[in-house]
Scaffold this active site. Sequence first.
Site, PDB file in Angstrom:
ATOM      1  N   ARG A 218       0.815  -1.218   0.000  1.00  0.00           N
ATOM      2  CA  ARG A 218       0.000   0.000   0.000  1.00  0.00           C
ATOM      3  C   ARG A 218       0.852   1.273   0.000  1.00  0.00           C
ATOM      4  O   ARG A 218       0.532   2.242   0.690  1.00  0.00           O
ATOM      5  CB  ARG A 218      -0.961   0.001   1.196  1.00  0.00           C
ATOM      6  CG  ARG A 218      -2.092  -0.994   1.079  1.00  0.00           C
ATOM      7  CD  ARG A 218      -3.036  -0.873   2.268  1.00  0.00           C
ATOM      8  NE  ARG A 218      -2.356  -1.158   3.526  1.00  0.00           N
ATOM      9  CZ  ARG A 218      -2.791  -0.818   4.728  1.00  0.00           C
ATOM     10  NH1 ARG A 218      -3.916  -0.157   4.842  1.00  0.00           N
ATOM     11  NH2 ARG A 218      -2.117  -1.120   5.820  1.00  0.00           N
TER      12      ARG A 218
ATOM     13  N   ASN B 235     -16.656  -3.488  -5.436  1.00  0.00           N
ATOM     14  CA  ASN B 235     -16.525  -2.674  -4.217  1.00  0.00           C
ATOM     15  C   ASN B 235     -15.538  -1.530  -4.459  1.00  0.00           C
ATOM     16  O   ASN B 235     -15.032  -0.927  -3.527  1.00  0.00           O
ATOM     17  CB  ASN B 235     -16.048  -3.574  -3.064  1.00  0.00           C
ATOM     18  CG  ASN B 235     -16.227  -2.922  -1.695  1.00  0.00           C
ATOM     19  OD1 ASN B 235     -16.816  -1.853  -1.566  1.00  0.00           O
ATOM     20  ND2 ASN B 235     -15.701  -3.562  -0.665  1.00  0.00           N
TER      21      ASN B 235
ATOM     22  N   HIS C 284     -19.235  11.456   4.930  1.00  0.00           N
ATOM     23  CA  HIS C 284     -18.036  11.471   4.095  1.00  0.00           C
ATOM     24  C   HIS C 284     -17.391  12.843   4.060  1.00  0.00           C
ATOM     25  O   HIS C 284     -16.304  13.007   3.523  1.00  0.00           O
ATOM     26  CB  HIS C 284     -18.380  11.012   2.671  1.00  0.00           C
ATOM     27  CG  HIS C 284     -18.940   9.633   2.663  1.00  0.00           C
ATOM     28  ND1 HIS C 284     -20.290   9.391   2.717  1.00  0.00           N
ATOM     29  CD2 HIS C 284     -18.338   8.430   2.676  1.00  0.00           C
ATOM     30  CE1 HIS C 284     -20.488   8.083   2.735  1.00  0.00           C
ATOM     31  NE2 HIS C 284     -19.324   7.481   2.723  1.00  0.00           N
TER      32      HIS C 284
ATOM     33  N   ARG D  10      -8.202   4.509   0.420  1.00  0.00           N
ATOM     34  CA  ARG D  10      -8.815   3.509   1.312  1.00  0.00           C
ATOM     35  C   ARG D  10      -8.827   2.124   0.670  1.00  0.00           C
ATOM     36  O   ARG D  10      -9.246   1.974  -0.476  1.00  0.00           O
ATOM     37  CB  ARG D  10     -10.255   3.901   1.660  1.00  0.00           C
ATOM     38  CG  ARG D  10     -10.355   5.202   2.400  1.00  0.00           C
ATOM     39  CD  ARG D  10     -10.000   5.013   3.851  1.00  0.00           C
ATOM     40  NE  ARG D  10      -9.996   6.295   4.550  1.00  0.00           N
ATOM     41  CZ  ARG D  10      -9.786   6.426   5.847  1.00  0.00           C
ATOM     42  NH1 ARG D  10      -9.561   5.366   6.606  1.00  0.00           N
ATOM     43  NH2 ARG D  10      -9.797   7.611   6.411  1.00  0.00           N
TER      44      ARG D  10
ATOM     45  N   LYS E  53     -20.333   3.418  -6.713  1.00  0.00           N
ATOM     46  CA  LYS E  53     -19.796   2.088  -7.006  1.00  0.00           C
ATOM     47  C   LYS E  53     -19.528   1.879  -8.481  1.00  0.00           C
ATOM     48  O   LYS E  53     -20.323   2.279  -9.332  1.00  0.00           O
ATOM     49  CB  LYS E  53     -20.808   1.029  -6.557  1.00  0.00           C
ATOM     50  CG  LYS E  53     -20.978   0.971  -5.069  1.00  0.00           C
ATOM     51  CD  LYS E  53     -19.997   0.033  -4.452  1.00  0.00           C
ATOM     52  CE  LYS E  53     -19.853   0.333  -2.989  1.00  0.00           C
ATOM     53  NZ  LYS E  53     -19.775  -0.813  -2.144  1.00  0.00           N
TER      54      LYS E  53
HETATM   55  C1  LIG Z   1     -18.380   1.043   4.263  1.00  0.00           C
HETATM   56  N1  LIG Z   1     -17.452   0.653   3.254  1.00  0.00           N
HETATM   57  C2  LIG Z   1     -16.819  -0.577   3.286  1.00  0.00           C
HETATM   58  C3  LIG Z   1     -16.703  -1.293   2.104  1.00  0.00           C
HETATM   59  N2  LIG Z   1     -16.102  -2.496   2.093  1.00  0.00           N
HETATM   60  C4  LIG Z   1     -15.605  -3.005   3.228  1.00  0.00           C
HETATM   61  N3  LIG Z   1     -15.028  -4.196   3.218  1.00  0.00           N
HETATM   62  N4  LIG Z   1     -15.688  -2.331   4.392  1.00  0.00           N
HETATM   63  C5  LIG Z   1     -16.285  -1.115   4.471  1.00  0.00           C
HETATM   64  O1  LIG Z   1     -16.330  -0.527   5.542  1.00  0.00           O
HETATM   65  N5  LIG Z   1     -17.194  -0.789   0.956  1.00  0.00           N
HETATM   66  C6  LIG Z   1     -17.927   0.427   0.893  1.00  0.00           C
HETATM   67  C7  LIG Z   1     -17.603   1.345   1.986  1.00  0.00           C
HETATM   68  C8  LIG Z   1     -16.419   2.240   1.694  1.00  0.00           C
HETATM   69  N6  LIG Z   1     -15.170   1.580   1.726  1.00  0.00           N
HETATM   70  C9  LIG Z   1     -14.244   1.711   2.695  1.00  0.00           C
HETATM   71  C10 LIG Z   1     -13.161   0.905   2.534  1.00  0.00           C
HETATM   72  C11 LIG Z   1     -12.100   0.991   3.422  1.00  0.00           C
HETATM   73  C12 LIG Z   1     -12.151   1.861   4.468  1.00  0.00           C
HETATM   74  C13 LIG Z   1     -10.997   1.978   5.385  1.00  0.00           C
HETATM   75  O2  LIG Z   1     -11.010   2.803   6.260  1.00  0.00           O
HETATM   76  N7  LIG Z   1      -9.915   1.209   5.191  1.00  0.00           N
HETATM   77  C14 LIG Z   1      -8.737   1.332   5.983  1.00  0.00           C
HETATM   78  C15 LIG Z   1      -8.242  -0.024   6.427  1.00  0.00           C
HETATM   79  C16 LIG Z   1      -9.131  -0.616   7.470  1.00  0.00           C
HETATM   80  C17 LIG Z   1      -8.415  -1.749   8.144  1.00  0.00           C
HETATM   81  O3  LIG Z   1      -8.396  -2.845   7.649  1.00  0.00           O
HETATM   82  N8  LIG Z   1      -7.764  -1.488   9.220  1.00  0.00           N
HETATM   83  C18 LIG Z   1      -6.972  -2.464   9.932  1.00  0.00           C
HETATM   84  C19 LIG Z   1      -5.479  -2.305   9.600  1.00  0.00           C
HETATM   85  C20 LIG Z   1      -5.098  -0.891   9.656  1.00  0.00           C
HETATM   86  C21 LIG Z   1      -3.651  -0.634   9.222  1.00  0.00           C
HETATM   87  O4  LIG Z   1      -3.415  -0.187   8.131  1.00  0.00           O
HETATM   88  N9  LIG Z   1      -2.713  -0.835  10.117  1.00  0.00           N
HETATM   89  C22 LIG Z   1      -1.373  -0.428   9.906  1.00  0.00           C
HETATM   90  C23 LIG Z   1      -0.848   0.237  11.185  1.00  0.00           C
HETATM   91  C24 LIG Z   1      -1.726   1.392  11.554  1.00  0.00           C
HETATM   92  C25 LIG Z   1      -1.071   2.375  12.500  1.00  0.00           C
HETATM   93  O5  LIG Z   1      -0.092   2.080  13.142  1.00  0.00           O
HETATM   94  O6  LIG Z   1      -1.573   3.494  12.547  1.00  0.00           O
HETATM   95  C26 LIG Z   1      -0.510  -1.622   9.570  1.00  0.00           C
HETATM   96  O7  LIG Z   1      -0.945  -2.748   9.843  1.00  0.00           O
HETATM   97  O8  LIG Z   1       0.562  -1.391   9.006  1.00  0.00           O
HETATM   98  C27 LIG Z   1      -7.204  -2.293  11.430  1.00  0.00           C
HETATM   99  O9  LIG Z   1      -7.897  -1.345  11.829  1.00  0.00           O
HETATM  100  O10 LIG Z   1      -6.737  -3.121  12.176  1.00  0.00           O
HETATM  101  C28 LIG Z   1      -7.640   2.008   5.183  1.00  0.00           C
HETATM  102  O11 LIG Z   1      -6.793   2.646   5.849  1.00  0.00           O
HETATM  103  O12 LIG Z   1      -7.600   1.912   3.961  1.00  0.00           O
HETATM  104  C29 LIG Z   1     -13.235   2.673   4.645  1.00  0.00           C
HETATM  105  C30 LIG Z   1     -14.312   2.591   3.760  1.00  0.00           C
END
Ligand SMILES: CN1c2c(nc(N)[nH]c2=O)NC[C@@H]1CNc1ccc(C(=O)N[C@@H](CCC(=O)N[C@@H](CCC(=O)N[C@@H](CCC(=O)O)C(=O)O)C(=O)O)C(=O)O)cc1
Length: 763
Positions: free
Chosen positions: A16, A122, A703, A524, A117
């Site tokens: 990412r 997704n 949003h 995201r 969408k």
């Molecule tokens: C409501 N929506 C969703 C959809 N699809 C889903 N599967 N989930 C949904 O909620 N589709 C429609 C809508 C809009 N879509 C999204 C999609 C993604 C996000 C979002 O906020 N994504 C986050 C990742 C979320 C996650 O998995 N978090 C994990 C891991 C977090 C991470 O990156 N950790 C880091 C360390 C972080 C730190 O130290 O600060 C790592 O591991 O390196 C978690 O919380 O554990 C994104 O950031 O992209 C929102 C709406």
Amino acid sequence: MTTLHTLGFPRIGARRELKQAQEAYWAGTLQRSELEHVGRELRARHWAAQAEAGISLLPVGDFAWYDQMLEWNCLLGAVPPRFGQDAGEPVDLDTLFRMARGRAPSGTPAAACEMTKWFDTNYHYIVPELHPSQTYRIARDSLFEQVAEAQAQGHQAKPVIPGPLSWLWLGKGDAYTSAGDSAKLDLLERLVPVYREVLARLADQGVEWVQIDEPILVLDLPDAWQRALLRVYDQLTAGPVKLLLATYFGGLNDNLFTALALPVAGLHLDLVRAPEQLAAVLPRLGDKKILSAGVINGRNIWRTDLDKALALIEPARAQLGERLWLAPSCSLLHVPVDLAHEQKLDAELKGWLSFARQKLDELALLAQALDAPAEAAEALAGQRAAIAARATSPRIHNPAVQAYMAVLDGVSRDRQSPFETRISAQQQALKLPAFPTTTIGSFPQTREIRALRRDLKKGALSEADYDAAIRREIEQCIRYQEEIGIDVLVHGEAERNDMVEYFGELLEGFAFTQNGWVQSYGSRCVKPPVIFGDVSRPQPMTVAWSAYAQSLTDKPVKGMLTGPVTILQWSFVRDDQPRQKTCEQLALALRQEVLDLEDAGIRVIQIDEPALREGLPLRRADWPAYLGWAVDCFRLSTGAVRDDTQTHTHMCYAEFNDIIESIAAMDADVITIETSRSNMELLKAFEDFHYPNDIGPGVYDIHSPNVPEVDWIVGLMQKAAANLPAERLWVNPDCGLKTRGWEETRSALENMVQAARRLRDAG
Ligand SMILES: CN1c2c(nc(N)[nH]c2=O)NC[C@@H]1CNc1ccc(C(=O)N[C@@H](CCC(=O)N[C@@H](CCC(=O)N[C@@H](CCC(=O)O)C(=O)O)C(=O)O)C(=O)O)cc1
Ligand SMILES: N[C@@H](CCS)C(=O)O
Ligand SMILES: [Zn+2]
């Protein structure tokens, strides 16, 4: 030699990298030049990976800073006036970001463009804003620069651009009533010359092939659009570049003759979703056109059955020889980047999977099987063994689930009593005021919460310490909601990484990845879990957190679940049984969870189905069958509760008009929906239908960081109350608050509660 190409490669990077860089740039901690450097590195890496695998025509234009449609909107100069774009000036990167997010490191903030969408995926694209007097020009050079970049690295660049008809279909504007409004076609007169200019510039750069995407060719198209396609492509094919017309996500069906009549040099078909169209196309292709066969699934992560693929394409090869090209079915944007980054998946399961990088090798092997069968034999045998191992693995079958499925027809989906009886039992139990307030479930997922999970995963935090920290978050969330006077509380979903992945981690029959990220929108991403076998629930998944939250307060706390259709839709789903069957297994697992929540004293239970509409088949003729089983699965998961247990559902990113009957048939006691961005327009479907149950029309757009004024919320609710019975209305935001910060969340919710009080006083 068989020509191989891809329709697009994931741009986010295996780790990412694009997300990290973009977010740092937006936060002001990364310079523009550093951001651009990350983009160049990613493009170079992705082209190199594809070239190494033997792909000869490399996509350019699949890289995008936020979204590929937005890049094209900017290239065409289709920048809405509120972004202050000077006519004649190039569209700058920060303008692109402001169109996507409303703000950027430079430039004046303005309301972001709508996002919606992308077909039945997704992935979300930025909607082109159309206006009858709009003019177009080449206003951004990044596509041409990237072509030069790829060429300088020794690659044969195949630019990938949205076709004019699909671009218009997917655009919106006040002057147009629907996607297929034929008034949009008037814009072609100004649009086509710019397309011609783009193609001419690409030709000057030495480009031979341009992939022009017209995915609307797999939709039900009005005659006017079919005629427009014929007219426009006559004009576009006059120049020196060859056009490869790409269709995907389905079959051409009744658009087949139109597609074949277009004077393009090649046609790409999705032969994963619609293999049967090959037999119809082959006799009609003529003796010059290239056929690009999309035989590797770009929408799922299973290793390809190459024997099956070969059997499908062999007649095409016999007829077309080297005029048969091979490709994935669609862009690989929808699958994770590289399986090699998964260290924790067991070897057996890993042997069943193929991510974007692996799909390139599958493609190359398929070509080898055509060009030099003897040399491919050993690798093909290996692939065959992997496919057989999956098909016969005992891990995919669970006799207990099968036994339950065998008696499924006898399981009632109905609540005990009709809504009128239930709602009065619930009213007695819950004693809620008029215009009750609630939220959709998640509260801000702060860096601290995510860091807790990161530390837990790394082993730097014990399970007990993690649990204690999440409990503190839940307590704070409950105290805050009590303090401001919300009526039906939530625990805040702090323990969830994602609303689907969380359940995938707890259900049997699912696998989850460490790094299987897929772009959802902008920066995201999601990590869709993998459903590989029969689904069951070894133990309760949410009960402890919900019961803990309920123990802290006398007010009702909503139990919060993701519905069966949404879990199905946002996972990678097994392909060895119909989706309906997998959905039913999910519904049964959720039904048990719902009953356990009820037993634990949870009086309100929400089962989110934001993806119900997204799952609709692209062709209308297929809707009734899908809606039938999707609604049935929702009812299966919720139907068993007592009359005085209140069920909620939530939907967002959806238009409801054409499925309102199915929404009503779900029979949730309360539905909360996204309506604020449309200024309550989306409620009209519920009004016209005389929707009988309770409704919470979202009163502000989560949003946006903007805080809604009390008056504005009151106004929206009054608008809703003008056409719906006031006693049926709830007051809530339009989606979960996980992507928001606490400061804006506090102000917005406090205003929302104020507004509800004012409505009660007025009533
Ligand atoms: C409501 N929506 C969703 C959809 N699809 C889903 N599967 N989930 C949904 O909620 N589709 C429609 C809508 C809009 N879509 C999204 C999609 C993604 C996000 C979002 O906020 N994504 C986050 C990742 C979320 C996650 O998995 N978090 C994990 C891991 C977090 C991470 O990156 N950790 C880091 C360390 C972080 C730190 O130290 O600060 C790592 O591991 O390196 C978690 O919380 O554990 C994104 O950031 O992209 C929102 C709406
Ligand atoms: N309960 C989820 C629904 C999102 S669509 C949330 O609040 O984030
Ligand atoms: Zn939502």
